[in-house]
Design an enzyme around this catalytic site. Structure first.
Site, PDB file in Angstrom:
ATOM      1  N   GLN A 158      -4.866  -2.191   9.652  1.00 54.71           N
ATOM      2  CA  GLN A 158      -4.580  -3.469   8.996  1.00 54.71           C
ATOM      3  C   GLN A 158      -5.154  -4.625   9.808  1.00 54.71           C
ATOM      4  O   GLN A 158      -4.866  -4.768  11.001  1.00 54.71           O
ATOM      5  CB  GLN A 158      -3.066  -3.650   8.830  1.00 54.71           C
ATOM      6  N   ASP A 167     -11.591   2.528   4.156  1.00 56.32           N
ATOM      7  CA  ASP A 167     -11.879   1.105   4.010  1.00 56.32           C
ATOM      8  C   ASP A 167     -13.382   0.854   3.867  1.00 56.32           C
ATOM      9  O   ASP A 167     -13.804  -0.224   3.455  1.00 56.32           O
ATOM     10  CB  ASP A 167     -11.359   0.329   5.226  1.00 56.32           C
ATOM     11  N   LYS A 204       0.827  -1.201   0.000  1.00 57.50           N
ATOM     12  CA  LYS A 204       0.000   0.000   0.000  1.00 57.50           C
ATOM     13  C   LYS A 204       0.863   1.254   0.000  1.00 57.50           C
ATOM     14  O   LYS A 204       0.541   2.249  -0.664  1.00 57.50           O
ATOM     15  CB  LYS A 204      -0.936  -0.017   1.208  1.00 57.50           C
TER      16      LYS A 204
END
Length: 371
Positions: A175, A198, A131
């Protein structure tokens, strides 16, 4: 019918597969109304005329066989167009690069994405590293906090609070999976909804489910699935669509997005009886259960469009790695029946990070009222 096992969900939309770990669904924290799919003008990569009449090959299976083995002839005769996620993701990244540059020149603002990693899982570290590289490639600033495995939940919440208050951070990603002693939902809910790139905040999912409401962000993998359909000019309105899997990360938001596109939706899950009967009626199938080669050719209506989210390692003595990656769909059979199909790898996977970058850019634009 053969016994069927669904996993139904992944522990993380940011997950990728390491060899022979438990199968997961691809995703990275990535619609509905076309204007929300991307902050950019959407141009199809290919003509909309994908609906060719494929040659239908009878399936060798009288009943569905759930197995990691998917036997194919030496030369696979494919009638399906390949939906190239790599090519689409590259196009989107190029568009994001141009928009980031335009924003920086116009108002001096660069979008920022913060990632919080807890623990020393090698796969999670790899995802975070990927990322970061993706951010750098398009000019987005990246921030990273790496906490030890035994960190307290309060320490994680402290960093989330700091990023919530930081005007240079426009997106926050925690994460997953988190260590077992942490309450995942409490931590995800602590992310400011305006920075929830997200798309996991319950208010964003709630808005997605309601007519007349628009979420600020949508989970990246489902968003990427719909974006692929749009970019390939595949009609969704009025079509019958089946989503296999009902996870909060992929299956349910994918179904909600298809519904927003005026498709008629069915969801197949672990308690569904005779799922192959339902899938054979679908014009569009999105599969996200993490079961290798579960969906066989005789589950598929001739001319259907297949989006395969699953990514599963299966043993392969011919491979130097000792395994190969396959999807939930038996590709060798499906490509003879479908009109269009995503490969694994190279289909949905590259789209998830592209959608994460897109969400981050959209967040920065919204925060600074930049059109």
């Amino acid at each position: 019918m053969a016994s069927m096992i669904f996993t139904d969900c992944s522990s993380s939309t940011t997950a990728r597969l390491l060899p022979f770990r438990r199968s997961r669904i691809r995703g990275d924290g990535f619609f509905f109304n076309r204007r929300l799919v991307s902050p950019f003008h959407v141009r199809p990569l290919v003509p909309a005329s994908l609906r060719t009449s494929p040659t239908v090959h009878s399936s060798p299976f009288a009943t569905p066989v759930i197995s990691v083995s998917c036997t194919a002839s030496m030369a696979v005769e494919s009638s399906a167009k390949i939906i190239d996620g790599k090519a689409v993701a590259k196009q989107i990244r190029d568009e994001i690069t141009a928009e980031v540059s335009r924003m920086k020149e116009a108002i001096g603002v660069v979008p920022g994405l913060a990632v919080i990693l807890v623990g020393d899982r090698k796969d999670s570290a790899t995802y975070v590293r990927n990322k970061k590289k993706a951010c750098e490639s398009v000019g987005i600033n990246s921030f990273e906090v790496h906490l030890p495995e035994d960190s307290s939940e309060q320490e994680v919440l402290k960093h989330i609070s700091g990023f919530n208050d930081d005007p240079s951070v426009h997106g926050i990603l925690v994460q997953l999976p988190l260590p077992s002693h942490m309450d995942e939902q409490s931590i995800l809910n602590a992310v400011c909804i305006e920075k929830d790139v997200d798309g996991f905040h319950p208010l964003n999912i709630g808005r997605l489910a309601m007519r007349g409401r628009e979420p600020l962000f949508v989970p990246c993998t489902p968003k990427g699935c719909i974006e692929l359909l749009h970019r390939y000019g595949i009609e969704i309105k009025g079509k019958k669509a089946v989503v296999i899997g009902r996870s909060n990360i992929v299956g349910m938001p994918a179904a909600l997005l298809l519904q927003r596109e005026d498709a008629t939706i069915s969801i197949v899950h672990s308690r569904t009886k005779n799922p192959e009967v339902i899938t054979r009626e679908a014009d569009i199938i999105i599969s996200a259960v993490g079961q290798p080669n579960m969906v066989r050719g005789n589950w598929i209506k001739p001319g259907a469009v297949i989006i395969d989210v699953g990514i599963n390692p299966v043993e392969d003595a011919k491979s130097s790695r000792g395994y190969r990656l396959v999807g939930d769909i038996c590709y060798e059979e499906a490509c003879k029946v479908a009109s269009a199909i995503t490969p694994v790898p190279g289909g949905v996977g590259p789209m998830t990070i592209a959608m994460l970058l897109s969400n981050s850019l959209s967040s920065a634009k919204r925060a600074h009222n930049f059109q």
